[in-house]
Scaffold this motif. Structure first.
Motif, mmCIF file in Angstrom:
data_model
loop_
_atom_site.group_PDB
_atom_site.id
_atom_site.type_symbol
_atom_site.label_atom_id
_atom_site.label_comp_id
_atom_site.label_asym_id
_atom_site.label_seq_id
_atom_site.Cartn_x
_atom_site.Cartn_y
_atom_site.Cartn_z
ATOM 1 N N SER A 232 -8.005 -9.381 11.330
ATOM 2 C CA SER A 232 -8.887 -10.550 11.419
ATOM 3 C C SER A 232 -8.681 -11.517 10.251
ATOM 4 C CB SER A 232 -10.354 -10.103 11.469
ATOM 5 O OG SER A 232 -10.691 -9.348 10.325
ATOM 6 N N HIS A 233 -7.627 -11.296 9.455
ATOM 7 C CA HIS A 233 -7.322 -12.176 8.318
ATOM 8 C C HIS A 233 -5.871 -12.644 8.446
ATOM 9 C CE1 HIS A 233 -10.980 -11.055 6.021
ATOM 10 N NE2 HIS A 233 -10.818 -9.887 6.612
ATOM 11 N N SER A 234 -5.670 -13.851 8.915
ATOM 12 C CA SER A 234 -4.316 -14.341 9.145
ATOM 13 C C SER A 234 -3.535 -14.554 7.857
ATOM 14 C CB SER A 234 -4.365 -15.657 9.926
ATOM 15 O OG SER A 234 -5.113 -16.640 9.197
ATOM 16 N N ASP A 235 -4.242 -14.619 6.731
ATOM 17 C CA ASP A 235 -3.573 -14.878 5.458
ATOM 18 C C ASP A 235 -3.288 -13.608 4.665
ATOM 19 O OD1 ASP A 235 -6.286 -14.399 5.106
ATOM 20 O OD2 ASP A 235 -6.437 -15.671 3.325
ATOM 21 N N ILE A 236 -3.521 -12.425 5.276
ATOM 22 C CA ILE A 236 -3.308 -11.154 4.587
ATOM 23 C C ILE A 236 -2.257 -10.340 5.329
ATOM 24 C CG2 ILE A 236 -4.343 -8.949 3.915
ATOM 25 C CD1 ILE A 236 -6.966 -10.387 3.476
ATOM 26 N N GLU A 237 -1.280 -9.844 4.586
ATOM 27 C CA GLU A 237 -0.255 -8.972 5.155
ATOM 28 C C GLU A 237 -0.295 -7.626 4.437
ATOM 29 O OE1 GLU A 237 4.597 -8.766 5.915
ATOM 30 O OE2 GLU A 237 3.721 -10.417 4.748
ATOM 31 N N ILE A 238 -0.499 -6.554 5.209
ATOM 32 C CA ILE A 238 -0.494 -5.198 4.654
ATOM 33 C C ILE A 238 0.916 -4.633 4.808
ATOM 34 C CG2 ILE A 238 -1.470 -2.882 4.795
ATOM 35 C CD1 ILE A 238 -3.467 -5.010 3.889
ATOM 36 N N ILE A 239 1.479 -4.161 3.702
ATOM 37 C CA ILE A 239 2.841 -3.629 3.712
ATOM 38 C C ILE A 239 2.794 -2.168 3.289
ATOM 39 C CG2 ILE A 239 5.200 -3.972 2.894
ATOM 40 C CD1 ILE A 239 4.173 -6.766 1.881
ATOM 41 N N PRO A 240 2.728 -1.239 4.238
ATOM 42 C CA PRO A 240 2.738 0.182 3.882
ATOM 43 C C PRO A 240 4.124 0.590 3.381
ATOM 44 C CG PRO A 240 1.945 -0.194 6.139
ATOM 45 C CD PRO A 240 2.617 -1.428 5.691
ATOM 46 N N ILE A 241 4.157 1.362 2.312
ATOM 47 C CA ILE A 241 5.431 1.838 1.767
ATOM 48 C C ILE A 241 5.356 3.348 1.622
ATOM 49 C CG2 ILE A 241 7.198 1.454 0.021
ATOM 50 C CD1 ILE A 241 5.514 -0.828 -1.053
ATOM 51 N N GLY A 242 6.272 4.042 2.273
ATOM 52 C CA GLY A 242 6.296 5.497 2.198
ATOM 53 C C GLY A 242 7.716 6.018 2.153
ATOM 54 N N ARG A 243 7.828 7.341 2.348
ATOM 55 C CA ARG A 243 9.144 7.963 2.311
ATOM 56 C C ARG A 243 10.022 7.466 3.465
ATOM 57 N NH1 ARG A 243 5.694 12.521 1.229
ATOM 58 N NH2 ARG A 243 5.787 13.024 3.436
ATOM 59 N N LYS B 51 -0.283 4.093 15.473
ATOM 60 C CA LYS B 51 0.315 5.425 15.421
ATOM 61 C C LYS B 51 0.369 5.910 13.981
ATOM 62 C CE LYS B 51 4.450 8.049 16.659
ATOM 63 N NZ LYS B 51 5.811 7.971 17.214
ATOM 64 N N GLU B 52 -0.106 7.121 13.751
ATOM 65 C CA GLU B 52 -0.114 7.687 12.416
ATOM 66 C C GLU B 52 1.163 8.485 12.200
ATOM 67 O OE1 GLU B 52 -3.661 9.956 12.601
ATOM 68 O OE2 GLU B 52 -4.779 8.242 13.320
ATOM 69 N N THR B 53 1.842 8.191 11.111
ATOM 70 C CA THR B 53 3.074 8.888 10.797
ATOM 71 C C THR B 53 2.852 9.830 9.641
ATOM 72 O OG1 THR B 53 3.714 7.066 9.347
ATOM 73 C CG2 THR B 53 4.511 7.004 11.627
ATOM 74 N N ALA B 54 3.690 10.840 9.548
ATOM 75 C CA ALA B 54 3.531 11.815 8.480
ATOM 76 C C ALA B 54 4.001 11.233 7.155
ATOM 77 C CB ALA B 54 4.360 13.053 8.802
ATOM 78 N N VAL C 249 0.847 -1.189 0.000
ATOM 79 C CA VAL C 249 0.000 0.000 0.000
ATOM 80 C C VAL C 249 0.879 1.233 0.000
ATOM 81 C CG1 VAL C 249 -1.896 1.210 1.137
ATOM 82 C CG2 VAL C 249 -1.691 -1.270 1.362
ATOM 83 N N THR C 250 0.639 2.140 -0.941
ATOM 84 C CA THR C 250 1.427 3.375 -0.966
ATOM 85 C C THR C 250 0.955 4.308 0.139
ATOM 86 O OG1 THR C 250 -0.042 4.439 -2.581
ATOM 87 C CG2 THR C 250 1.800 3.169 -3.442
ATOM 88 N N GLY C 251 1.911 4.829 0.895
ATOM 89 C CA GLY C 251 1.594 5.722 2.009
ATOM 90 C C GLY C 251 1.644 4.982 3.331
ATOM 91 N N THR C 252 1.955 5.721 4.387
ATOM 92 C CA THR C 252 2.068 5.107 5.715
ATOM 93 C C THR C 252 1.186 5.767 6.774
ATOM 94 O OG1 THR C 252 3.958 6.534 6.240
ATOM 95 C CG2 THR C 252 4.450 4.364 5.301
ATOM 96 N N PRO D 198 -11.446 7.182 12.282
ATOM 97 C CA PRO D 198 -10.744 7.662 13.477
ATOM 98 C C PRO D 198 -9.300 8.071 13.190
ATOM 99 C CG PRO D 198 -11.819 5.533 13.885
ATOM 100 C CD PRO D 198 -11.815 5.761 12.408
ATOM 101 N N TYR D 199 -8.838 7.865 11.956
ATOM 102 C CA TYR D 199 -7.437 8.101 11.616
ATOM 103 C C TYR D 199 -7.277 9.357 10.771
ATOM 104 C CZ TYR D 199 -7.782 3.059 12.469
ATOM 105 O OH TYR D 199 -8.069 1.837 13.004
ATOM 106 N N GLY D 200 -6.058 9.892 10.773
ATOM 107 C CA GLY D 200 -5.710 10.973 9.853
ATOM 108 C C GLY D 200 -6.534 12.233 10.049
#
Length: 301
Positions: free
Chosen positions: A22-33, A298-301, A5-8, A154-156
């Motif tokens: 709730s999905h053990s077979d899914i991994e979210i990989i945030p990619i940012g600066r 935690k939300e990062t810039a 996923v683009t952005g963090t 609730p985010y951002g």
């Protein structure tokens, strides 16, 4: 399934991380600066290739609608050129890309909800650059462009969170009442995106590719949405400010907004069997989370 996923720090990536728990077979990989910087074309392909994803989700964007009017070059780089490179990279890796776009690609002059066959006519730089990004992704075979609208969570930073804090600090709040759209929970959108990712990963059906709309059922003006926030907060024992409904002319902005940006979502319902909950229901869920004090990522810039 590995989803890059683009952005963090945005609403969507945080909601995806929460939904994937709730999905053990899914991994979210945030990619940012600095690994992935959408303003640096040379960083895009190496960052995606390094994560070895099964699906790429293009969620990051230049979303400062008013600032884009004077920062056109950066808006074009991030919203138009970067998606083209993401689509090219995904095609080279033979994996699907889902690119998130916006209701602001329309001029807002249609009386009913816009469907995917309606001709875009953006009226601000943000909308024009997002439309250019759509066209680049759609020109590459096998990907998805998903338009949504008026995201909150609730985010951002988002309208619902702003109203939540204004309710606690202001006796009177003035909100535009002549712009209409579909308030959509990023939490609901994230769950739907996981479904779309899984289908694209496992099914080559062309009917699952292309352009789709996905928003919550029902429409509202910004003032209607503010009123719903204040009503739900008052029901929870919080103070309720006085809402003053105003026309757009009394709240001038650098970028013009479409008066109607409601989206027809029948196509994605037919292709994927997806429909989000009504926005009023999801708003209550969002406010419950905001008031619960539960720790969020935690939300990062």
């Amino acid at each position: 399934m590995r989803i890059a996923v683009t952005g963090t720090g945005g609403q969507v990536v945080n909601a995806l991380i929460a939904a994937a728990q709730s999905h053990s077979d899914i991994e979210i990989i945030p990619i940012g600066r600095p690994q992935l910087d959408l303003s640096r074309p040379d960083s895009i392909a190496p960052a995606i290739i390094a994560t070895k994803p099964d699906v790429v989700l293009s969620a990051a964007a230049y979303t400062a609608v008013d600032q884009a009017e004077s920062d056109t070059n950066m808006a074009e780089q991030i919203n138009a050129m970067a998606p083209a490179l993401l689509a090219h990279t995904a095609s080279a890796l033979n994996i699907p890309l889902i690119h998130l776009s916006t209701d602001y690609v329309f001029d807002g002059l249609k009386t009913g909800a816009y469907d995917e066959t309606d001709t875009p006519g953006p009226i601000n730089v943000y909308g024009r650059t997002k439309r250019a990004g759509e066209q680049a992704v759609l020109a590459a075979t096998g990907h998805v462009v998903l338009r949504t609208s008026w995201l909150y969570s609730p985010y951002g930073h988002n309208f619902v969170k702003t109203m939540y804090w204004l309710a606690q600090t202001h006796d009177e709040v003035r909100v535009v009442d002549d712009q209409y759209g579909g308030p959509t929970s990023a939490l609901d959108l994230a769950n739907a995106l996981l479904t779309v990712c899984a289908r694209l990963h496992n099914d080559r059906d062309p009917a699952l590719r292309g352009l789709f709309h996905l928003t919550a059922p029902g429409s509202a003006s910004w003032a209607d949405l503010a009123d719903a926030v204040f009503t739900d907060l008052a029901a929870r024992g919080m103070r309720r400010p006085h809402l003053i409904r105003i026309p757009s002319a009394q709240f001038p902005t650098a970028a013009q907004r479409p008066p109607n940006s409601r989206l027809d979502c029948r196509k994605i319902s037919q292709a994927y069997g997806l429909a989000l909950p009504p926005w009023r229901h999801s708003l209550m869920t969002c406010l419950d989370e905001m008031m619960s004090g539960e720790p969020h990522r935690k939300e990062t810039a």
